[in-house]
Each structure stands twice: as structure tokens, then as C-alpha cells.
Design a protein around this motif. Sequence first.
Motif, PDB file in Angstrom:
ATOM      1  N   GLU A 273      13.774  25.062  13.173  1.00 33.04           N
ATOM      2  CA  GLU A 273      14.279  25.955  12.136  1.00 33.04           C
ATOM      3  C   GLU A 273      15.341  25.259  11.292  1.00 33.04           C
ATOM      4  OE1 GLU A 273      13.696  30.298  14.344  1.00 33.04           O
ATOM      5  OE2 GLU A 273      15.689  29.382  14.245  1.00 33.04           O
ATOM      6  N   GLY A 274      16.218  24.520  11.947  1.00 32.22           N
ATOM      7  CA  GLY A 274      17.261  23.798  11.218  1.00 32.22           C
ATOM      8  C   GLY A 274      16.687  22.788  10.246  1.00 32.22           C
ATOM      9  N   ILE A 275      15.632  22.092  10.664  1.00 36.14           N
ATOM     10  CA  ILE A 275      14.989  21.122   9.782  1.00 36.14           C
ATOM     11  C   ILE A 275      14.392  21.814   8.559  1.00 36.14           C
ATOM     12  CG2 ILE A 275      13.011  19.541   9.626  1.00 36.14           C
ATOM     13  CD1 ILE A 275      13.623  18.806  12.585  1.00 36.14           C
ATOM     14  N   ALA A 276      13.825  23.009   8.770  1.00 35.21           N
ATOM     15  CA  ALA A 276      13.268  23.760   7.640  1.00 35.21           C
ATOM     16  C   ALA A 276      14.364  24.159   6.659  1.00 35.21           C
ATOM     17  CB  ALA A 276      12.533  25.000   8.150  1.00 35.21           C
ATOM     18  N   VAL A 277      15.519  24.573   7.179  1.00 33.41           N
ATOM     19  CA  VAL A 277      16.632  24.923   6.301  1.00 33.41           C
ATOM     20  C   VAL A 277      17.138  23.681   5.569  1.00 33.41           C
ATOM     21  CG1 VAL A 277      18.954  25.908   6.188  1.00 33.41           C
ATOM     22  CG2 VAL A 277      17.283  26.853   7.786  1.00 33.41           C
ATOM     23  N   ARG A 278      17.256  22.581   6.296  1.00 34.79           N
ATOM     24  CA  ARG A 278      17.726  21.339   5.670  1.00 34.79           C
ATOM     25  C   ARG A 278      16.812  20.934   4.522  1.00 34.79           C
ATOM     26  NH1 ARG A 278      21.925  19.973   4.913  1.00 34.79           N
ATOM     27  NH2 ARG A 278      22.665  19.755   7.045  1.00 34.79           N
ATOM     28  N   ALA A 279      15.499  21.069   4.714  1.00 36.14           N
ATOM     29  CA  ALA A 279      14.553  20.679   3.666  1.00 36.14           C
ATOM     30  C   ALA A 279      14.627  21.605   2.457  1.00 36.14           C
ATOM     31  CB  ALA A 279      13.133  20.683   4.227  1.00 36.14           C
ATOM     32  N   ALA A 280      15.071  22.843   2.676  1.00 31.62           N
ATOM     33  CA  ALA A 280      15.065  23.836   1.598  1.00 31.62           C
ATOM     34  C   ALA A 280      16.314  23.791   0.732  1.00 31.62           C
ATOM     35  CB  ALA A 280      14.920  25.237   2.189  1.00 31.62           C
ATOM     36  N   LEU A 281      17.418  23.235   1.255  1.00 34.69           N
ATOM     37  CA  LEU A 281      18.715  23.419   0.613  1.00 34.69           C
ATOM     38  C   LEU A 281      19.344  22.101   0.161  1.00 34.69           C
ATOM     39  CD1 LEU A 281      20.334  26.144   2.887  1.00 34.69           C
ATOM     40  CD2 LEU A 281      18.989  26.430   0.800  1.00 34.69           C
ATOM     41  N   PRO A 282      20.284  22.188  -0.764  1.00 34.98           N
ATOM     42  CA  PRO A 282      21.027  20.991  -1.181  1.00 34.98           C
ATOM     43  C   PRO A 282      21.863  20.415  -0.044  1.00 34.98           C
ATOM     44  CG  PRO A 282      21.266  22.777  -2.792  1.00 34.98           C
ATOM     45  CD  PRO A 282      20.613  23.370  -1.574  1.00 34.98           C
ATOM     46  N   GLU A 283      22.439  19.250  -0.322  1.00 31.79           N
ATOM     47  CA  GLU A 283      23.180  18.520   0.702  1.00 31.79           C
ATOM     48  C   GLU A 283      24.434  19.248   1.168  1.00 31.79           C
ATOM     49  OE1 GLU A 283      22.544  15.375   2.244  1.00 31.79           O
ATOM     50  OE2 GLU A 283      20.578  15.979   1.500  1.00 31.79           O
ATOM     51  N   ASP A 284      24.912  20.224   0.389  1.00 35.76           N
ATOM     52  CA  ASP A 284      26.163  20.883   0.776  1.00 35.76           C
ATOM     53  C   ASP A 284      25.970  21.978   1.821  1.00 35.76           C
ATOM     54  OD1 ASP A 284      24.895  22.743  -0.812  1.00 35.76           O
ATOM     55  OD2 ASP A 284      26.606  23.133  -2.119  1.00 35.76           O
ATOM     56  N   ALA A 285      24.753  22.153   2.324  1.00 30.48           N
ATOM     57  CA  ALA A 285      24.505  23.146   3.372  1.00 30.48           C
ATOM     58  C   ALA A 285      24.890  22.582   4.733  1.00 30.48           C
ATOM     59  CB  ALA A 285      23.042  23.550   3.375  1.00 30.48           C
ATOM     60  N   HIS A 286      25.573  23.393   5.534  1.00 24.36           N
ATOM     61  CA  HIS A 286      25.984  23.026   6.886  1.00 24.36           C
ATOM     62  C   HIS A 286      25.189  23.901   7.853  1.00 24.36           C
ATOM     63  CE1 HIS A 286      29.341  20.871   5.037  1.00 24.36           C
ATOM     64  NE2 HIS A 286      29.515  21.957   4.294  1.00 24.36           N
ATOM     65  N   ILE A 287      24.486  23.287   8.790  1.00 22.69           N
ATOM     66  CA  ILE A 287      23.503  24.006   9.598  1.00 22.69           C
ATOM     67  C   ILE A 287      23.842  23.877  11.081  1.00 22.69           C
ATOM     68  CG2 ILE A 287      21.047  24.255  10.136  1.00 22.69           C
ATOM     69  CD1 ILE A 287      20.554  22.745   7.412  1.00 22.69           C
ATOM     70  N   PHE A 288      24.124  25.022  11.712  1.00 26.76           N
ATOM     71  CA  PHE A 288      24.378  25.080  13.143  1.00 26.76           C
ATOM     72  C   PHE A 288      23.106  25.501  13.876  1.00 26.76           C
ATOM     73  CE2 PHE A 288      28.637  25.702  11.408  1.00 26.76           C
ATOM     74  CZ  PHE A 288      29.420  24.924  12.244  1.00 26.76           C
ATOM     75  N   ILE A 289      22.917  24.960  15.073  1.00 31.07           N
ATOM     76  CA  ILE A 289      21.774  25.307  15.925  1.00 31.07           C
ATOM     77  C   ILE A 289      22.290  26.105  17.106  1.00 31.07           C
ATOM     78  CG2 ILE A 289      19.802  24.445  17.234  1.00 31.07           C
ATOM     79  CD1 ILE A 289      19.714  23.910  14.190  1.00 31.07           C
ATOM     80  N   LEU A 290      21.973  27.396  17.117  1.00 27.91           N
ATOM     81  CA  LEU A 290      22.552  28.317  18.088  1.00 27.91           C
ATOM     82  C   LEU A 290      22.091  28.053  19.520  1.00 27.91           C
ATOM     83  CD1 LEU A 290      22.266  31.543  15.929  1.00 27.91           C
ATOM     84  CD2 LEU A 290      24.407  30.460  16.656  1.00 27.91           C
ATOM     85  N   SER A 291      20.906  27.493  19.693  1.00 25.59           N
ATOM     86  CA  SER A 291      20.409  27.225  21.046  1.00 25.59           C
ATOM     87  C   SER A 291      21.035  25.994  21.673  1.00 25.59           C
ATOM     88  CB  SER A 291      18.879  27.081  21.027  1.00 25.59           C
ATOM     89  OG  SER A 291      18.275  28.304  20.675  1.00 25.59           O
ATOM     90  N   GLY A 292      21.880  25.320  20.941  1.00 24.46           N
ATOM     91  CA  GLY A 292      22.585  24.186  21.501  1.00 24.46           C
ATOM     92  C   GLY A 292      21.857  22.875  21.283  1.00 24.46           C
ATOM     93  N   LEU A 293      22.052  21.971  22.207  1.00 27.58           N
ATOM     94  CA  LEU A 293      21.485  20.621  22.134  1.00 27.58           C
ATOM     95  C   LEU A 293      20.401  20.494  23.194  1.00 27.58           C
ATOM     96  CD1 LEU A 293      21.810  17.795  20.796  1.00 27.58           C
ATOM     97  CD2 LEU A 293      23.325  17.216  22.706  1.00 27.58           C
ATOM     98  N   TYR A 294      19.164  20.350  22.744  1.00 24.87           N
ATOM     99  CA  TYR A 294      18.070  20.157  23.691  1.00 24.87           C
ATOM    100  C   TYR A 294      18.163  18.755  24.293  1.00 24.87           C
ATOM    101  CZ  TYR A 294      15.914  24.455  21.951  1.00 24.87           C
ATOM    102  OH  TYR A 294      15.657  25.763  21.630  1.00 24.87           O
ATOM    103  N   PRO A 295      17.836  18.588  25.585  1.00 28.21           N
ATOM    104  CA  PRO A 295      18.002  17.285  26.241  1.00 28.21           C
ATOM    105  C   PRO A 295      17.285  16.174  25.482  1.00 28.21           C
ATOM    106  CG  PRO A 295      17.535  18.970  27.873  1.00 28.21           C
ATOM    107  CD  PRO A 295      17.357  19.615  26.534  1.00 28.21           C
ATOM    108  N   GLY A 296      18.008  15.089  25.224  1.00 29.41           N
ATOM    109  CA  GLY A 296      17.435  13.934  24.560  1.00 29.41           C
ATOM    110  C   GLY A 296      17.275  14.060  23.065  1.00 29.41           C
ATOM    111  N   SER A 297      17.778  15.145  22.479  1.00 32.15           N
ATOM    112  CA  SER A 297      17.521  15.404  21.061  1.00 32.15           C
ATOM    113  C   SER A 297      18.663  15.004  20.140  1.00 32.15           C
ATOM    114  CB  SER A 297      17.200  16.884  20.859  1.00 32.15           C
ATOM    115  OG  SER A 297      18.320  17.693  21.217  1.00 32.15           O
TER     116      SER A 297
END
Length: 378
Positions: A72-96
Amino acid sequence: MAAPAIATGYGGRLTVDLGALKRNWIALSKVSRGALTGAVVKADAYGTGITQASRAFHEAGARFFFAATPDEGIAVRAALPEDAHIFILSGLYPGSAPLYVGERLMPCIASIPMLEEWLQACIASNQALPAALHFDTGINRLGFRLNEVSIVKRMIDQIGYQPQMIMSHLACADTPAHEKNRTQLALFTSVMAQFPGIPASLSNSAGLMTNRENHFQMVRPGIALYGGRAVAGRRNPMAPVVTLEAPVLMTKDVKTGETVGYGALQTMSQDSRIAVVAIGYADGFFRSLSSSNNHRGTNVAIRGQLCPVVGRVSMDMIGVDVTDLSEPPRPGEMVEILGPHVSVDDHADVANTIGYEVLTSLKGRYTRQYTEGASPTG
């Protein structure tokens, strides 16, 4: 009376009002004046379309976005300008960690293993990669336990790391008088004291709308942005965002004593006229919206008049009692499933669920279109 809308395709029509999304974000940002207002866009932006909704919120002024997963974060990043700050609520998946770094995603770190991996990535890249630290103050989902606060602080102090934000999540914000809200606020305040100078975030939609003490430096509205009811027992002030319509397939006369639908659960108490409408549980119209002799189902609207669903909701269609309409609906005439006369919360109340589930279930066989409050944008 205006001529009824007639289907131009073969199924339902889902319309998302991007103008309403913007107005809702602006309204909430005024309530939370003094704090930054983010936008939660997880679950395909609550069923409205993550790309289109994220762009609408960005146009309205949002710069902080909260997705659930890296995809989901990647989809938001692709949709928005560079000034968007994107948090991932599920945290950090192992190895990611490399993926997050490459896509400029900020994990909401919720466990010691997540923190270890993220700090290793910081050391490897020789930079303080931005992230939030998520503390569990009583909901018992994601988040560091409170007895881990000293461990977390020691780990980040060892390398001089400062997070972008510390956060927690309210369990009962939709019930403002619940004692747990005060308990969580107190616990979160005690956590904040261990991280002086770090921005903090606690409020979802309900927390934002009910208690300014919960605002801190960042608020994270979700359901209210999409027109859903955030606070139980209160009038919903948000603009509706989604309109869902489905076509009439046919009408038929049903005699007193005849039944409608699977299971023969609904027996007609008088001679009636039934419209068969092309929507069912395969389209996110819950089976629990059915009616029976012992249970009233939900309503839909035809030409602005509420009409009850009759019998059991099936996979592809429902029965609607149109006896009281002055003229029966024609085949192809569109029925309002969601819109100005029937809200997501109206259906949710009948189905004994919440508007969130109604919205995020809208993945049916619809023609989807977007408007700015007037004509469709495609």
C-alpha cells in the motif's frame, strides 16, 4: 420529477466523490488546528481507491499518509509528489528494511526485533532512517509493551537515533466516556516523558473529534475522511463520499402468503410488488442485511424513497418491496444502495457491524467512477 437514472452498463455503479474527501480532510484539519493532520489510506483507502484518494488528500493539504502494508505504501509513493511522508502501520516485516529504505517508507516499529533490524539498517547506511515507535497502551495489538520502554530508549540512545514520532492507538475512542480512554492517555503521556522533544500521535478519527488532549503533534483520521460515523451515539457531521447504485432486473407481483428468496424466510403479509435488484453478497452487500418474518432487513432507496429489502440476500441479487411506490421501477432503473438517503452506517447498524466493514467490502462487480461533486472523472 426528474427521469429515473437507467443503467448504461450491465451491473452496479460505484461513485466516489473526491471533492467530499477533500472537504472532510479540511474540516478535520480545522478541528485539529495546532497538530498536523494525516490521512489513513489503508485497505485501498477504505474501499474508495488508494491512488485517487491519496491524490485528493494531498491536493487538500495532507502530507502525512498512513498505509497498512508496504505494498500500500508503494502505491501511495507512486501516486504522490516527493513531499509525501508515508508511515506503514503494520511495522517492519522481517528482512524488508531495504525495501522500506528504497521506497522511502517509514515503519511504525512495534517490537524489539523490528527495532533491531531498523537500527542495523541505519548503521549500514550511516543515516538516521525515519520511523515511528509504536507503544501499546492497552489495546493489545501491535506495539512495544510498556515494560520495554527502557529497553527501547537504551537501544536508540546507544547509537544516537531519534525517531520521527512516537505513537499509540486508542481502543475505545468511539465511546468517549469509556474509562479506558483516560487510562491510555495517562499511560501514553508517561511514555512521552521518556522521549522529550519527539512528536507524538494518539488520535484516530474519534479521538480527534472528541478530545483535544489527544491531539498532540499528529492526528491520524481514517473513517471520518470517508464519510463514516466515528463516534457512537452522535450525529455524523462528515460529508458522504460513496454512492453505490444497482439496476432493477425485473419487477413481479407476489401474492399474500407467498415467500421471497432462499430458505422461504419471508412470507408476504399482503399482495405486494417486488423489484429484483442486481446486487448480492458477492458485491459486498452482506447476507446479514436480509429480512425474515422475525427480522427486519435493511433499506435501499428508489427515487429518494426508502424501500425495504425482502427475504434473503443471495449472491447476485436482492428482493426489494416497491409496493408503496407510485409507479413501479423499470428494468434498468438504478436503485440507491448507498448515497444521500442510505448511509454506510445505516447498513452497518442492521448488519450489527461498523461502517468500516461496509466500505472496505465494496469490491463488487461495479463500474467505478470518480467525481469532484458533479460529473464523473472516469
